[in-house]
Design an enzyme around this catalytic site. Structure first.
Site, PDB file in Angstrom:
ATOM      1  N   PHE A  74       0.807  -1.222   0.000  1.00  0.00           N
ATOM      2  CA  PHE A  74       0.000   0.000   0.000  1.00  0.00           C
ATOM      3  C   PHE A  74       0.836   1.267   0.000  1.00  0.00           C
ATOM      4  O   PHE A  74       0.359   2.324  -0.407  1.00  0.00           O
ATOM      5  CB  PHE A  74      -0.937   0.026   1.221  1.00  0.00           C
ATOM      6  CG  PHE A  74      -0.263   0.357   2.534  1.00  0.00           C
ATOM      7  CD1 PHE A  74       0.020   1.666   2.896  1.00  0.00           C
ATOM      8  CD2 PHE A  74       0.085  -0.649   3.423  1.00  0.00           C
ATOM      9  CE1 PHE A  74       0.635   1.969   4.106  1.00  0.00           C
ATOM     10  CE2 PHE A  74       0.699  -0.358   4.634  1.00  0.00           C
ATOM     11  CZ  PHE A  74       0.980   0.963   4.975  1.00  0.00           C
ATOM     12  N   CYS A 111       9.959   1.432   3.571  1.00  0.00           N
ATOM     13  CA  CYS A 111      11.012   0.526   4.010  1.00  0.00           C
ATOM     14  C   CYS A 111      12.390   1.153   3.955  1.00  0.00           C
ATOM     15  O   CYS A 111      13.355   0.573   4.448  1.00  0.00           O
ATOM     16  CB  CYS A 111      10.984  -0.766   3.196  1.00  0.00           C
ATOM     17  SG  CYS A 111      11.363  -0.529   1.450  1.00  0.00           S
ATOM     18  N   GLU A 117       9.774  -2.890  13.477  1.00  0.00           N
ATOM     19  CA  GLU A 117       9.300  -1.932  12.482  1.00  0.00           C
ATOM     20  C   GLU A 117       7.943  -1.370  12.921  1.00  0.00           C
ATOM     21  O   GLU A 117       6.979  -2.112  13.107  1.00  0.00           O
ATOM     22  CB  GLU A 117       9.164  -2.607  11.122  1.00  0.00           C
ATOM     23  CG  GLU A 117       8.764  -1.645  10.025  1.00  0.00           C
ATOM     24  CD  GLU A 117       8.734  -2.286   8.643  1.00  0.00           C
ATOM     25  OE1 GLU A 117       9.221  -1.677   7.693  1.00  0.00           O
ATOM     26  OE2 GLU A 117       8.220  -3.435   8.547  1.00  0.00           O
TER      27      GLU A 117
END
Length: 483
Positions: A150, A282, A381
């Site tokens: 997404f 990321c 994360e």
């Protein structure tokens, strides 16, 4: 106006035959942008069969003819860039500037793929042995699939689609069900660009569609970008079914700020890295490892600058950060903030107190200081606008802190010493490295790196790696003895 999303199979737009999915909502205000039905295994099978049929003619199409629609696609993407960026903002939430930058990086991959005629050349050697010539050639393999996330719904599909098609394969895209509108608009331009029916197809869906692609015997390989747990599943399952696979996972990247760094510049770059795309990328660096001699000064500078950031609808003027993708994801990030407090980190800037619109899934920039390297917010994360500051005794300690991470996607160093940069380049265990740049984002003609739990596979996205992934080499050995 609410859009009804469809599959694109064998040159036709058609509704998926599965159940209705969650409506696609604008995270800035909760308004429904589009509705969607999910694909069934039968839909996936129809797409694969269409791709296989189209592949037989496409693989034999001269390469200079295969890339002609690619040139047209580049032109169309550029002509519709503002329209695509607006749709991207409405379904994702990032700022309009970020959306345009993302699309520009995607278009760069289309440009690189236009050079496939040279990139596919493998080599020839006359007289490799007495009376023998040998030639290496690259051959396309069939139908490939990509499952995209997404957070970059415009760029990441273009990491894969141009290379797969230009090398002579058929391609099926399964975008994130959270942000499928941009992908559909890109495929509409693919259709307009003139690719043959069945060469580029789109199926919408959830995990069932992903598993159907992974398990289908007609799919030669799968590309995936997403979280590490799902990347591991895709890698293991696709490999088990005999497929080529590249699976980009999560990250927990670090910025190292050496005592010789230009602190004002490093602070701007650190904030841009940690909070761009609302931290949902990321390549974000959500951990800053700072030399103890400058730690206090740098922390104060970060907080001062972060307080000036504007958080609002991504289509607003002069906005620095948009909303998170959804309310549930915002709740997850808020849980991490509470965990950071409970584990003893100092909350230097509380994003929960930022002045944000009442509607939408907004959260302001959050900065923790004195973070234990083993704390949850330093290891896991978060995928949100949370920056953790870790103090390093010296440069050796800083490198050790970076390399303790389970992830190895990216890292950045700020310094004015070449010796520091050389050690950083050789010793840090990450696939994308930057010196005096906040984000280690490679250009499209280089591969996108990733190590450790950030990547599963052998060949990465972008660049020459994609040529190897989408083709296999054959050797022709020819003997023509004298009469």
């Amino acid at each position: 106006m609410t859009r009804q999303l469809q599959n694109y199979i064998d040159g036709r737009w058609t509704p998926a035959s599965g159940p209705a999915g969650e409506p696609v909502q604008n995270p800035a205000n909760g308004e429904t942008v589009a509705t969607i039905e999910y694909s069934t295994p039968d839909d996936v099978d129809e797409a694969v069969q269409a791709g296989q049929s189209a592949f037989e003619e496409w693989r034999n199409t001269p390469v200079e003819q295969r890339i002609q629609p690619m040139f047209e696609l580049k032109n169309l993407l550029e002509a519709h860039q503002d329209e695509l960026a607006e749709a991207l903002v409405e379904e994702h939430g990032k700022t309009f500037k970020e959306a345009k930058g993302e699309l520009r990086r995607g278009i760069e991959n289309v440009e690189v793929a236009c050079g496939i005629p040279s990139m596919m050349q493998a080599g020839h050697l006359p007289n490799a042995a007495p009376e023998i010539d040998e030639t290496a050639v690259r051959k396309p393999l069939g139908v490939f699939a990509a499952v995209t996330p997404f957070n970059f719904p415009g760029m990441i599909p273009l990491w894969f689609l141009p290379y797969a098609v230009a090398t002579g394969n058929a391609f099926i895209l399964k975008p994130s069900e959270k942000t499928p509108v941009t992908a559909q608009k890109i495929v509409e331009l693919v259709d307009e660009a003139g690719f043959p029916d069945g060469i580029v197809q789109l199926v919408n869906g959830d995990a069932d569609a992903v598993n159907a692609l992974i398990e289908h015997p007609g799919v030669e390989g799968v590309s995936f970008v997403g979280s590490t747990p799902v990347a591991k599943h895709v890698y293991e399952s696709a490999a088990k079914h005999g497929k080529r696979v590249q699976a980009q996972g999560g990250a927990k990247n670090h910025i190292v700020v050496a005592e010789s760094a230009d602190l004002d510049f490093a602070a701007d770059q650190t904030l841009g890295s940690a909070f761009a795309n609302t931290g949902q990328r990321c390549l974000a660096n959500p951990v800053a490892v700072v030399d103890s001699s400058i730690y206090d000064e740098f922390a104060d500078l970060l907080v001062e600058k972060a307080r000036e950031m504007t958080v609002a609808d991504g289509l607003s003027d002069d906005v620095d950060m948009g909303p998170l993708i959804s309310g549930p994801h915002r709740d997850n990030v808020l849980d991490y903030i509470e965990t950071g407090i409970e584990e003893g980190a100092e909350l230097l800037l509380d994003g929960r107190e930022t002045d944000v619109p009442a509607e939408g899934s907004f959260l302001g920039p959050t900065i923790f200081g004195d973070v234990d390297p083993d704390a949850t917010i330093a290891r896991e994360e978060i995928f949100g606008p949370v920056l953790a500051l870790v103090e390093a005794e010296d440069f050796d300690h800083a490198i050790d802190l970076v390399n303790r991470s389970d992830f190895g996607n990216a890292s950045s160093l700020f310094t004015d010493r070449g010796s520091d940069a050389k050690r950083f380049r050789h010793e840090v265990e990450a696939g994308n490295l930057a010196v005096n740049a906040g984000t280690a984002a490679p250009m499209a003609f280089f591969h996108f790196g990733g190590w450790k739990d950030s990547f599963f596979g052998d060949l990465h996205a972008q660049g020459e790696d994609m040529i190897h992934f989408y083709t296999d080499k054959a050797i022709y050995i020819e003997r023509w003895p004298d009469a």
